[in-house]
Design a protein around this motif. Structure first.
Motif, PDB file in Angstrom:
ATOM      1  N   LYS A 138       1.003  -1.378  -0.466  1.00 55.07           N
ATOM      2  CA  LYS A 138      -0.115   0.048   0.308  1.00 55.07           C
ATOM      3  C   LYS A 138       0.530   1.434  -0.329  1.00 55.07           C
ATOM      4  CE  LYS A 138      -3.846  -1.965   2.493  1.00 55.07           C
ATOM      5  NZ  LYS A 138      -4.843  -1.763   3.653  1.00 55.07           N
ATOM      6  N   VAL A 139       0.619   2.234  -0.888  1.00 53.26           N
ATOM      7  CA  VAL A 139       1.537   3.305  -0.913  1.00 53.26           C
ATOM      8  C   VAL A 139       0.652   4.415  -1.459  1.00 53.26           C
ATOM      9  CG1 VAL A 139       3.660   1.885  -2.292  1.00 53.26           C
ATOM     10  CG2 VAL A 139       1.686   3.125  -3.867  1.00 53.26           C
ATOM     11  N   ALA A 140       1.273   5.618  -1.522  1.00 54.26           N
ATOM     12  CA  ALA A 140       0.847   7.193  -1.643  1.00 54.26           C
ATOM     13  C   ALA A 140       1.662   7.709  -1.447  1.00 54.26           C
ATOM     14  CB  ALA A 140       0.199   7.544   0.311  1.00 54.26           C
ATOM     15  N   PHE A 141       1.436   9.233  -2.088  1.00 56.00           N
ATOM     16  CA  PHE A 141       2.643  10.199  -2.371  1.00 56.00           C
ATOM     17  C   PHE A 141       1.565  10.988  -2.450  1.00 56.00           C
ATOM     18  CE2 PHE A 141       4.172   6.159  -4.928  1.00 56.00           C
ATOM     19  CZ  PHE A 141       4.885   6.505  -4.840  1.00 56.00           C
ATOM     20  N   ALA A 142       2.647  12.011  -2.384  1.00 61.50           N
ATOM     21  CA  ALA A 142       2.072  14.215  -1.733  1.00 61.50           C
ATOM     22  C   ALA A 142       0.949  14.518  -3.192  1.00 61.50           C
ATOM     23  CB  ALA A 142       2.930  14.243  -0.966  1.00 61.50           C
ATOM     24  N   ALA A 143      -0.155  14.610  -2.770  1.00 55.97           N
ATOM     25  CA  ALA A 143      -0.963  15.011  -4.267  1.00 55.97           C
ATOM     26  C   ALA A 143      -0.071  16.605  -4.811  1.00 55.97           C
ATOM     27  CB  ALA A 143      -2.039  16.367  -3.755  1.00 55.97           C
ATOM     28  N   LEU A 185       6.882   6.165 -10.191  1.00 51.04           N
ATOM     29  CA  LEU A 185       7.235   4.477 -10.804  1.00 51.04           C
ATOM     30  C   LEU A 185       7.760   3.734  -9.770  1.00 51.04           C
ATOM     31  CD1 LEU A 185       7.547   2.496 -13.447  1.00 51.04           C
ATOM     32  CD2 LEU A 185       9.744   3.268 -12.927  1.00 51.04           C
ATOM     33  N   ILE A 186       6.387   2.814  -8.888  1.00 53.49           N
ATOM     34  CA  ILE A 186       7.064   1.500  -8.181  1.00 53.49           C
ATOM     35  C   ILE A 186       7.738   0.861  -8.647  1.00 53.49           C
ATOM     36  CG2 ILE A 186       6.244   0.224  -6.630  1.00 53.49           C
ATOM     37  CD1 ILE A 186       5.648   2.915  -5.320  1.00 53.49           C
ATOM     38  N   GLU A 187       8.847   0.172  -7.918  1.00 55.45           N
ATOM     39  CA  GLU A 187       9.541  -0.910  -8.725  1.00 55.45           C
ATOM     40  C   GLU A 187       9.901  -1.414  -7.694  1.00 55.45           C
ATOM     41  OE1 GLU A 187      12.649   1.074 -12.085  1.00 55.45           O
ATOM     42  OE2 GLU A 187      12.898   1.334  -9.547  1.00 55.45           O
ATOM     43  N   PRO A 202      -0.683   7.161  -9.290  1.00 53.93           N
ATOM     44  CA  PRO A 202      -1.015   8.416  -9.071  1.00 53.93           C
ATOM     45  C   PRO A 202      -0.338   9.030  -8.468  1.00 53.93           C
ATOM     46  CG  PRO A 202      -2.786   7.803  -8.747  1.00 53.93           C
ATOM     47  CD  PRO A 202      -1.954   6.437  -9.357  1.00 53.93           C
ATOM     48  N   ALA A 203       0.822  10.090  -7.978  1.00 55.33           N
ATOM     49  CA  ALA A 203       0.565  11.291  -6.767  1.00 55.33           C
ATOM     50  C   ALA A 203      -0.904  12.402  -6.314  1.00 55.33           C
ATOM     51  CB  ALA A 203       1.772  12.072  -7.041  1.00 55.33           C
ATOM     52  N   PHE A 210      12.585   6.079  -7.186  1.00 47.47           N
ATOM     53  CA  PHE A 210      13.517   6.410  -7.337  1.00 47.47           C
ATOM     54  C   PHE A 210      12.972   8.042  -7.002  1.00 47.47           C
ATOM     55  CE2 PHE A 210      16.960   8.928  -8.953  1.00 47.47           C
ATOM     56  CZ  PHE A 210      17.877   8.125  -8.015  1.00 47.47           C
ATOM     57  N   PRO A 211      13.649   9.002  -6.783  1.00 44.59           N
ATOM     58  CA  PRO A 211      14.912   8.796  -5.289  1.00 44.59           C
ATOM     59  C   PRO A 211      13.965   8.625  -3.925  1.00 44.59           C
ATOM     60  CG  PRO A 211      15.025  11.312  -5.694  1.00 44.59           C
ATOM     61  CD  PRO A 211      13.857  10.493  -6.355  1.00 44.59           C
ATOM     62  N   GLN A 212      12.921   8.747  -3.784  1.00 42.78           N
ATOM     63  CA  GLN A 212      11.888   9.776  -2.472  1.00 42.78           C
ATOM     64  C   GLN A 212      11.836   8.245  -1.606  1.00 42.78           C
ATOM     65  OE1 GLN A 212       8.218  11.167  -5.840  1.00 42.78           O
ATOM     66  NE2 GLN A 212       9.093  12.472  -3.418  1.00 42.78           N
ATOM     67  N   LEU A 213      11.623   7.199  -2.360  1.00 37.70           N
ATOM     68  CA  LEU A 213      10.885   5.715  -1.229  1.00 37.70           C
ATOM     69  C   LEU A 213      12.217   4.597  -1.633  1.00 37.70           C
ATOM     70  CD1 LEU A 213       9.053   5.088   0.865  1.00 37.70           C
ATOM     71  CD2 LEU A 213       7.418   4.616  -2.121  1.00 37.70           C
ATOM     72  N   HIS A 214      12.655   4.164  -0.353  1.00 30.76           N
ATOM     73  CA  HIS A 214      12.816   3.195  -0.406  1.00 30.76           C
ATOM     74  C   HIS A 214      12.255   1.425   1.064  1.00 30.76           C
ATOM     75  CE1 HIS A 214      15.189  -0.712  -1.713  1.00 30.76           C
ATOM     76  NE2 HIS A 214      15.342   0.221  -3.209  1.00 30.76           N
ATOM     77  N   THR A 215      11.750   0.919   0.547  1.00 26.18           N
ATOM     78  CA  THR A 215      11.429  -0.123   2.196  1.00 26.18           C
ATOM     79  C   THR A 215      13.051  -0.790   3.104  1.00 26.18           C
ATOM     80  OG1 THR A 215      10.948  -2.149   0.873  1.00 26.18           O
ATOM     81  CG2 THR A 215       9.659  -0.403   1.281  1.00 26.18           C
ATOM     82  N   ASN A 216      12.566  -1.609   3.748  1.00 22.64           N
ATOM     83  CA  ASN A 216      13.700  -2.655   3.961  1.00 22.64           C
ATOM     84  C   ASN A 216      13.222  -3.875   3.251  1.00 22.64           C
ATOM     85  OD1 ASN A 216      16.303  -1.967   5.987  1.00 22.64           O
ATOM     86  ND2 ASN A 216      14.486  -0.828   6.590  1.00 22.64           N
ATOM     87  N   PRO A 217      14.008  -4.694   3.077  1.00 22.89           N
ATOM     88  CA  PRO A 217      13.943  -6.039   2.481  1.00 22.89           C
ATOM     89  C   PRO A 217      13.625  -6.706   2.749  1.00 22.89           C
ATOM     90  CG  PRO A 217      16.565  -5.662   3.179  1.00 22.89           C
ATOM     91  CD  PRO A 217      15.536  -4.562   3.512  1.00 22.89           C
ATOM     92  N   VAL A 218      12.305  -8.397   2.587  1.00 25.04           N
ATOM     93  CA  VAL A 218      12.517  -9.289   2.839  1.00 25.04           C
ATOM     94  C   VAL A 218      13.512  -9.844   2.108  1.00 25.04           C
ATOM     95  CG1 VAL A 218      10.629 -11.166   3.073  1.00 25.04           C
ATOM     96  CG2 VAL A 218      10.302  -8.462   3.081  1.00 25.04           C
ATOM     97  N   ASN A 219      13.995 -11.235   2.599  1.00 26.64           N
ATOM     98  CA  ASN A 219      14.912 -12.514   2.248  1.00 26.64           C
ATOM     99  C   ASN A 219      13.538 -13.581   2.243  1.00 26.64           C
ATOM    100  OD1 ASN A 219      17.079 -10.400   2.776  1.00 26.64           O
ATOM    101  ND2 ASN A 219      17.596 -11.736   4.995  1.00 26.64           N
ATOM    102  N   VAL A 220      14.384 -13.777   0.790  1.00 28.98           N
ATOM    103  CA  VAL A 220      13.671 -15.263   0.617  1.00 28.98           C
ATOM    104  C   VAL A 220      15.086 -16.289   0.222  1.00 28.98           C
ATOM    105  CG1 VAL A 220      12.583 -16.382  -1.846  1.00 28.98           C
ATOM    106  CG2 VAL A 220      11.693 -14.107  -0.995  1.00 28.98           C
TER     107      VAL A 220
END
Length: 333
Positions: free
Chosen positions: A216-221, A262-264, A278-279, A303-313
């Protein structure tokens, strides 16, 4: 010292010193690999070291040898890429010793969101690819490095439902990676891989298979029209995006309404899936399916605004990335 007291430790203003200087990097390669001292690298010589790109990609004149100008051009190209194999200067006040301190077990996190983003995240990616569980934290380092304001770089730690915030529990959540970093205008409110959130355990697969990612993501308007938010490309290139320390474009108080982000989904440092959202200040639910062939870390970024920590598989009989291991060795050397 911090670990002896039961604390958590990491680096501030991490990319100070992690920038790439193409000419210096090219000359270091020649000094290390040019065994006959003819100022050229032939394939046999180049195979002894770590090149920023494949030999054929660097050899622009197709003469079967790499000169200083070609090596410089290659380092310059990859400096705008994430990840990359260019060895940085390691000459500043940032995460200079992180390859050693992480391996020694005394570094819990690398800070991000205040210095150039590619340099920050690139170092982090390579350490993760070597199998070390290094987490990312957010910082501004005001007023030492950034003279604008606090809160330009942030970390949001998942504490669950609590009546009051306990600083010790918050620090523990940071060290376990139950968090994401952002500039305050981008948010990953939820992120799981096969139902597991960052910092709450690993996903184990008996054999290669598909990982299901939900977020679940959100970006400022409205977002500031700045290099730090990635809405201006500085003259020096993408490598400087995200930087809050140095001014790479004329100062502006202008904001930009809307747009898309763009969410990657990043697997071992490389995008494996993406979607645009959409923002608009609203929460957007996303789902991805990603094929996992070997043990991997999976994170979400914009990039360059947001990054989660990872989950290891984790898959049986699968190890670290050789290019990243070689990169770390060259950084130390």
């Amino acid at each position: 010292w911090a670990k002896q007291q039961g604390g958590y430790a990491g680096y501030a203003h991490s990319a100070s010193g992690l920038e790439v200087h193409p000419q210096n990097a090219a000359r270091r390669l020649l000094a290390a690999l040019d065994t006959n001292q003819d100022s050229l690298l032939v394939p046999a010589e180049a195979a002894r070291g770590l090149l920023p790109e494949k030999f054929e990609s660097i050899d622009s004149d197709r003469d079967g040898a790499l000169n200083e100008a070609e090596l410089m051009a290659s380092h310059d190209r990859v400096s705008d890429q994430l990840p990359n194999l260019a060895v940085p200067e390691m000459n500043g006040v940032g995460a200079m010793e992180i390859c050693v301190s992480t391996a020694a077990g005394v570094c819990d996190f690398i800070s991000a969101m205040d210095t150039p983003r590619i340099a920050e995240w690139n170092m982090w990616y390579h350490i993760l690819n070597c199998g070390f569980p290094l987490k990312v934290s957010g910082e501004t380092d005001f007023p030492c490095m950034s003279g604008d304001r606090v809160g330009q770089g942030r970390i949001y730690v998942q504490l669950g439902k609590v009546k009051r915030i306990d600083f010790g529990a918050w620090c523990e959540g940071l060290a376990k990676g139950r968090s994401y970093v952002s500039d305050g205008f981008a948010h990953a409110l939820e992120y799981t891989v096969n139902g597991v959130a960052p910092g709450f355990g690993d996903v184990r697969l008996a054999q290669p298979g598909t990982a299901t990612i939900k977020a679940k993501v959100a970006f400022a308007a409205e977002t500031p029209l700045t290099v730090a938010q990635g809405l201006q490309t500085p003259p020096g290139g993408k490598r400087w995006m995200g930087d809050t320390v140095n001014l790479h474009a004329p100062p502006s108080k202008e904001t930009v309404p809307g747009g898309t982000r763009l969410i990657e989904i990043v697997v071992n440092g490389r995008p494996a899936a993406s979607k645009e959202v959409p923002a608009d200040g609203q929460i957007h639910e996303l789902a991805f399916e990603v094929r996992i062939e070997r043990s991997s870390w999976i994170a979400l970024r914009h990039f360059p605004q947001l990054h989660t920590n990872p989950v290891n598989v984790l898959l049986a009989h699968s190890g670290a990335s050789r290019p990243s291991s070689n990169s770390g060795a060259r950084d130390i050397g």
